[in-house]
Design a protein around this motif. Structure first.
Motif, PDB file in Angstrom:
ATOM      1  N   LYS A   1       0.855  -1.189   0.000  1.00 17.03           N
ATOM      2  CA  LYS A   1       0.000   0.000   0.000  1.00 17.03           C
ATOM      3  C   LYS A   1       0.883   1.227   0.000  1.00 17.03           C
ATOM      4  CE  LYS A   1      -4.039  -1.909   2.267  1.00 17.03           C
ATOM      5  NZ  LYS A   1      -3.731  -3.034   3.188  1.00 17.03           N
ATOM      6  N   ILE A   2       0.564   2.159  -0.857  1.00 11.28           N
ATOM      7  CA  ILE A   2       1.311   3.408  -0.925  1.00 11.28           C
ATOM      8  C   ILE A   2       0.322   4.521  -0.623  1.00 11.28           C
ATOM      9  CG2 ILE A   2       2.750   4.911  -2.375  1.00 11.28           C
ATOM     10  CD1 ILE A   2       2.136   1.514  -3.737  1.00 11.28           C
ATOM     11  N   ASN A   3       0.525   5.210   0.483  1.00 11.58           N
ATOM     12  CA  ASN A   3      -0.376   6.311   0.824  1.00 11.58           C
ATOM     13  C   ASN A   3       0.379   7.629   0.717  1.00 11.58           C
ATOM     14  OD1 ASN A   3      -2.408   4.443   1.444  1.00 11.58           O
ATOM     15  ND2 ASN A   3      -1.658   4.231   3.537  1.00 11.58           N
ATOM     16  N   LEU A   4      -0.132   8.515  -0.115  1.00 12.83           N
ATOM     17  CA  LEU A   4       0.526   9.813  -0.291  1.00 12.83           C
ATOM     18  C   LEU A   4      -0.337  10.917   0.305  1.00 12.83           C
ATOM     19  CD1 LEU A   4       1.428   9.501  -4.096  1.00 12.83           C
ATOM     20  CD2 LEU A   4       2.836   8.801  -2.146  1.00 12.83           C
ATOM     21  N   LEU A   5       0.331  11.938   0.804  1.00 10.14           N
ATOM     22  CA  LEU A   5      -0.372  13.171   1.128  1.00 10.14           C
ATOM     23  C   LEU A   5       0.188  14.227   0.195  1.00 10.14           C
ATOM     24  CD1 LEU A   5      -0.529  13.227   5.058  1.00 10.14           C
ATOM     25  CD2 LEU A   5      -2.357  12.687   3.431  1.00 10.14           C
ATOM     26  N   LYS A   6      -0.670  14.992  -0.428  1.00 10.34           N
ATOM     27  CA  LYS A   6      -0.265  15.997  -1.420  1.00 10.34           C
ATOM     28  C   LYS A   6       0.699  15.406  -2.452  1.00 10.34           C
ATOM     29  CE  LYS A   6      -1.047  20.458   0.493  1.00 10.34           C
ATOM     30  NZ  LYS A   6      -0.464  21.767   0.774  1.00 10.34           N
ATOM     31  N   GLY A   7       0.331  14.284  -3.030  1.00  9.23           N
ATOM     32  CA  GLY A   7       1.146  13.682  -4.077  1.00  9.23           C
ATOM     33  C   GLY A   7       2.508  13.224  -3.589  1.00  9.23           C
ATOM     34  N   GLY A   8       2.698  13.163  -2.273  1.00  6.15           N
ATOM     35  CA  GLY A   8       3.983  12.734  -1.711  1.00  6.15           C
ATOM     36  C   GLY A   8       4.814  13.901  -1.212  1.00  6.15           C
ATOM     37  N   LEU A   9       4.412  15.118  -1.560  1.00  9.44           N
ATOM     38  CA  LEU A   9       5.172  16.298  -1.133  1.00  9.44           C
ATOM     39  C   LEU A   9       5.141  16.410   0.393  1.00  9.44           C
ATOM     40  CD1 LEU A   9       3.924  18.826  -3.835  1.00  9.44           C
ATOM     41  CD2 LEU A   9       6.210  17.826  -3.668  1.00  9.44           C
TER      42      LEU A   9
ATOM     43  N   PRO B   1      17.680  22.866   0.257  1.00  8.30           N
ATOM     44  CA  PRO B   1      16.729  23.765  -0.406  1.00  8.30           C
ATOM     45  C   PRO B   1      16.880  23.783  -1.931  1.00  8.30           C
ATOM     46  CG  PRO B   1      18.053  24.927   1.255  1.00  8.30           C
ATOM     47  CD  PRO B   1      18.532  23.533   1.242  1.00  8.30           C
ATOM     48  N   ALA B   2      18.104  23.553  -2.389  1.00  8.29           N
ATOM     49  CA  ALA B   2      18.310  23.567  -3.844  1.00  8.29           C
ATOM     50  C   ALA B   2      17.523  22.439  -4.516  1.00  8.29           C
ATOM     51  CB  ALA B   2      19.790  23.438  -4.158  1.00  8.29           C
ATOM     52  N   ARG B   3      17.475  21.295  -3.836  1.00  8.10           N
ATOM     53  CA  ARG B   3      16.713  20.158  -4.359  1.00  8.10           C
ATOM     54  C   ARG B   3      15.207  20.400  -4.230  1.00  8.10           C
ATOM     55  NH1 ARG B   3      18.711  16.697  -7.515  1.00  8.10           N
ATOM     56  NH2 ARG B   3      20.881  17.296  -7.492  1.00  8.10           N
ATOM     57  N   LEU B   4      14.853  20.952  -3.093  1.00  6.91           N
ATOM     58  CA  LEU B   4      13.439  21.194  -2.804  1.00  6.91           C
ATOM     59  C   LEU B   4      12.783  21.993  -3.923  1.00  6.91           C
ATOM     60  CD1 LEU B   4      11.285  20.764  -0.592  1.00  6.91           C
ATOM     61  CD2 LEU B   4      11.989  22.943   0.410  1.00  6.91           C
ATOM     62  N   LYS B   5      13.545  22.942  -4.431  1.00  6.56           N
ATOM     63  CA  LYS B   5      13.038  23.802  -5.514  1.00  6.56           C
ATOM     64  C   LYS B   5      12.611  22.997  -6.736  1.00  6.56           C
ATOM     65  CE  LYS B   5      16.085  26.722  -6.829  1.00  6.56           C
ATOM     66  NZ  LYS B   5      17.258  27.588  -6.618  1.00  6.56           N
ATOM     67  N   TYR B   6      13.257  21.830  -6.945  1.00  5.43           N
ATOM     68  CA  TYR B   6      12.976  21.062  -8.158  1.00  5.43           C
ATOM     69  C   TYR B   6      11.747  20.174  -8.058  1.00  5.43           C
ATOM     70  CZ  TYR B   6      17.220  22.709 -10.262  1.00  5.43           C
ATOM     71  OH  TYR B   6      18.165  23.512 -10.807  1.00  5.43           O
ATOM     72  N   LEU B   7      11.210  20.052  -6.858  1.00  4.28           N
ATOM     73  CA  LEU B   7       9.970  19.284  -6.750  1.00  4.28           C
ATOM     74  C   LEU B   7       8.863  20.057  -7.470  1.00  4.28           C
ATOM     75  CD1 LEU B   7      10.026  17.900  -3.098  1.00  4.28           C
ATOM     76  CD2 LEU B   7      10.369  16.635  -5.227  1.00  4.28           C
ATOM     77  N   LYS B   8       7.997  19.320  -8.147  1.00  8.02           N
ATOM     78  CA  LYS B   8       6.955  19.965  -8.938  1.00  8.02           C
ATOM     79  C   LYS B   8       5.659  20.078  -8.131  1.00  8.02           C
ATOM     80  CE  LYS B   8       9.542  20.180 -12.649  1.00  8.02           C
ATOM     81  NZ  LYS B   8      10.286  18.989 -12.887  1.00  8.02           N
ATOM     82  N   SER B   9       4.590  20.433  -8.819  1.00  6.77           N
ATOM     83  CA  SER B   9       3.294  20.573  -8.159  1.00  6.77           C
ATOM     84  C   SER B   9       2.771  19.212  -7.700  1.00  6.77           C
ATOM     85  CB  SER B   9       2.289  21.160  -9.146  1.00  6.77           C
ATOM     86  OG  SER B   9       2.025  20.198 -10.154  1.00  6.77           O
ATOM     87  N   GLU B  10       1.797  19.237  -6.831  1.00  2.30           N
ATOM     88  CA  GLU B  10       1.192  17.992  -6.353  1.00  2.30           C
ATOM     89  C   GLU B  10       0.748  17.131  -7.521  1.00  2.30           C
ATOM     90  OE1 GLU B  10      -2.016  18.446  -3.531  1.00  2.30           O
ATOM     91  OE2 GLU B  10      -2.750  16.405  -3.833  1.00  2.30           O
ATOM     92  N   GLN B  11       0.077  17.752  -8.505  1.00  2.30           N
ATOM     93  CA  GLN B  11      -0.457  16.989  -9.637  1.00  2.30           C
ATOM     94  C   GLN B  11       0.646  16.304 -10.426  1.00  2.30           C
ATOM     95  OE1 GLN B  11      -3.376  15.811 -10.166  1.00  2.30           O
ATOM     96  NE2 GLN B  11      -3.896  16.945  -8.306  1.00  2.30           N
ATOM     97  N   THR B  12       1.741  17.025 -10.672  1.00  2.00           N
ATOM     98  CA  THR B  12       2.834  16.452 -11.458  1.00  2.00           C
ATOM     99  C   THR B  12       3.532  15.329 -10.700  1.00  2.00           C
ATOM    100  OG1 THR B  12       3.127  18.628 -12.411  1.00  2.00           O
ATOM    101  CG2 THR B  12       4.897  17.059 -12.784  1.00  2.00           C
ATOM    102  N   GLU B  13       3.805  15.581  -9.419  1.00  3.60           N
ATOM    103  CA  GLU B  13       4.456  14.543  -8.616  1.00  3.60           C
ATOM    104  C   GLU B  13       3.562  13.302  -8.544  1.00  3.60           C
ATOM    105  OE1 GLU B  13       7.494  14.470  -7.330  1.00  3.60           O
ATOM    106  OE2 GLU B  13       8.000  16.477  -8.029  1.00  3.60           O
TER     107      GLU B  13
END
Ligand code: ZN
Ligand code: ZN
Length: 573
Positions: free
Chosen positions: A44-52, A153-165
């Motif tokens: 089971k994989i449970n995500l909140l906000k697409g995993g963000l 923080p440099a990596r954090l910036k590269y995370l996309k929107s909930e929908q994309t993730e």
């Protein structure tokens, strides 16, 4: 000691994280693959906000004892790596055992795992151990990742929107479910179920669970092998095509891979069964000796290189082409879903359940055996023409229902196969013309034509130079349509000139056949007599692929008697 080691390696882990973790889906991928390694039957994989916000993976695998659990957060935790002598199975995120410490170094991780009686809980934040204690005795592993990239923080910036993730993770889990039909996967986001498979071990059932009835009922099973490869899976009928290549899903030894040559084989097998720019849904597993697979490609990518790719190309191409050729591919005008919709729009509410039951009782056991209707049956299919609608659609009937044919598309198909046959034929019959046809070119066209004139001559044309930049054609192959000689000759010369330097005889013949087929076919809104209709039907059923025009558009669609009865409420279910 292990714990100290975890901390001292923290920096290396953070650096490695940049290599292997780029999005939420890469975290999910690593965790889920660990669950598969632990022989989980249900994941089971449970995500909140697409995993963000949060990623939780819960499995019923073997779990870990306390020392293994600590080891799992160490770099080069080699106990996991070489347990399988097949290197190819050491999947995707580089060396197993590196990804988890890397993830832990850039996020907050809570791991609960249990192998026997006592469970272990480990809580790590930014690579630092915060807590280690005993935990519940549920066999299996539960791991939760929060605050991904909180300290980078440099990596954090590269995370996309909930929908994309989310979309990336959904696509990954869907493919993985198809690769592992014997494992049950459940993916939720913010509490709602997005993907759910039963782990039945039945691939067509898994396809149904991922794509729904409209797709699963239109899949054809394939199975074949040669000296190097064995392929097994399902390919869709050309009536359900997708706009992207995303659904060409291929596995090698159960692992999701991408390979352009495999995709090309699939695309080529569907040639003229589909328009360019549309793609089938294909799910195939390729079994092979792992030594034929090159793993020296970046670990986060699914691309693989294969030795003996030609052998695989041929196996896939020939098998799929044969399967399409052998199948009855007339699309139903009304999809089952639409019928239910029509039904629902009239039926009282109580009937709704009945519709649902019908959908879920779709029979997987038979593996589409009813679909193994030979194309030969199409060739004996008798269609009785009734008339013509809108000057374009031929209406036919037989015992099974009502058919509509596109007169242009149908004739285009007949012409195409006839022209192609003639073009392949080496022994050409030649017709001399009483009045030669003179064709004038621009200077550059003329030079190109003369340079490539052997192609023209090989086809059975005779020509001489006739004044400035002019060619006089004195004889042509007999198969050119009477009355259209000049038009055909111009088209053929045009194609010779356009292909010029990258001349490929197979492509050239295809182009000539398609171009002439379209040109010589009756147009929409052009009058066709009943006798011509009968002739056309007779010729169409003899075609190799009677279902599509050479551009991949359908030639014929069917309204079964059942569809008609349903629409008119004569049949109640
Ligand atoms: Zn056309
Ligand atoms: Zn066409």
């Amino acid at each position: 000691m292990s714990v100290i080691k975890v901390m001292s390696e923290n920096l290396a882990n953070k650096i490695a994280a940049g290599e292997v973790v780029e999005k939420c889906a890469s975290v999910v991928k690593e965790l889920v693959e660990n669950s598969i390694d632990a022989k989980a039957q249900s994941i089971k994989i449970n995500l909140l906000k697409g995993g963000l916000e949060e990623i939780t993976v819960i499995d019923d695998g073997t779990g870990m004892d306390e020392s293994d659990a600590i080891l799992a957060f160490q770099r080069h935790a080699t106990s996991k790596i070489y347990k399988d002598d097949d290197l190819f199975f050491i999947d995707t995120l580089g060396f197993r055992g590196e990804a988890l410490p890397s993830i832990a170094s850039v996020s907050e991780v809570v791991l609960e795992t249990c192998q026997k009686d006592v469970g272990t809980l480990i809580h790590i934040k930014g690579g630092m151990l915060i807590e280690k204690s005993n935990s519940s005795a549920r066999i299996g592993t539960r791991i939760t990742i929060t605050n991904l990239f909180f300290n980078t923080p440099a990596r954090l910036k590269y995370l996309k929107s909930e929908q994309t993730e989310l979309a990336n993770t959904v696509s990954f889990i869907e493919k993985l479910s198809l690769a592992k039909p014997d494992i049950s996967f459940t993916l939720t986001n913010n509490g709602s179920v997005i993907v759910k498979t039963s782990g039945s071990g039945n691939l067509i059932k898994t396809i149904h669970e991922i794509y729904g009835l409209q797709v699963s009922s239109k899949m054809l099973e394939i199975k074949a092998l040669n000296d190097d490869f064995e392929i097994k899976g399902f390919i869709c009928k050309p009536e359900i095509l997708k706009a992207s290549r995303n659904h060409l899903i291929t596995f090698i030894n159960g692992r999701v891979v991408k390979n352009n040559d495999i995709n090309r084989a699939i695309n080529d097998a569907y040639y003229t069964y589909k328009p360019d720019g549309k793609y089938p849904i294909v799910v195939i597993n390729i079994e092979t000796d792992p030594t034929l697979v090159d793993v020296n490609i970046h670990p986060t990518k699914q691309d693989v290189k294969l030795s003996k790719i030609d052998s695989l190309y041929n196996l896939i191409y020939e098998t799929m082409k044969r399967r399409l050729y052998d199948s009855l591919l007339i699309p139903d005008a009304i999809s089952k879903k639409d019928i239910d919709k029509i039904k629902d729009s009239f039926a009282p509410v109580e009937n709704y359940k009945e519709v649902e039951i019908k959908q879920t009782t779709f029979d997987f056991g038979e593996n589409n055996s009813s679909e193994v209707v030979k194309n030969e049956e199409f060739k004996s299919l008798v269609l009785y023409p009734i008339g013509l609608a809108h000057g374009t659609y031929i209406i036919c009937e037989n015992d099974e229902g009502l058919y509509l044919l596109d007169q242009h598309a149908a004739q285009e198909r007949v012409n195409y196969e006839k022209y192609l046959e003639n073009l392949k034929n080496e022994a050409v019959n030649i017709t001399s013309m009483l009045v030669p046809i003179n064709i004038e070119f621009s200077q550059s066209e003329y030079i190109t034509f003369v340079k490539n004139s052997n192609i023209f001559e090989n086809m059975g044309f005779e020509w001489v130079e006739f004044g400035i930049n002019t060619v006089s054609v004195k004889a042509h192959p007999t198969w050119l349509k009477t009355g259209y000689e000049e038009e055909s000759i111009r088209k053929i010369i045009d194609l010779i000139i356009t292909m010029n330097n990258d001349f490929d005889v197979i492509k050239f013949r295809e182009n000539v056949a398609i171009t002439l087929a379209c040109k010589m076919a009756i147009k929409a809104n052009e009058h066709i007599s009943m006798m011509e209709i009968e002739g056309l039907l007779k010729n169409l059923v003899k075609c190799d692929n009677p279902y599509n025009c050479p551009h991949g558009r359908p030639t014929i669609i069917k309204f079964s008697i059942y569809d008609l009865e349903k629409m008119f409420k004569r049949a109640m279910n």
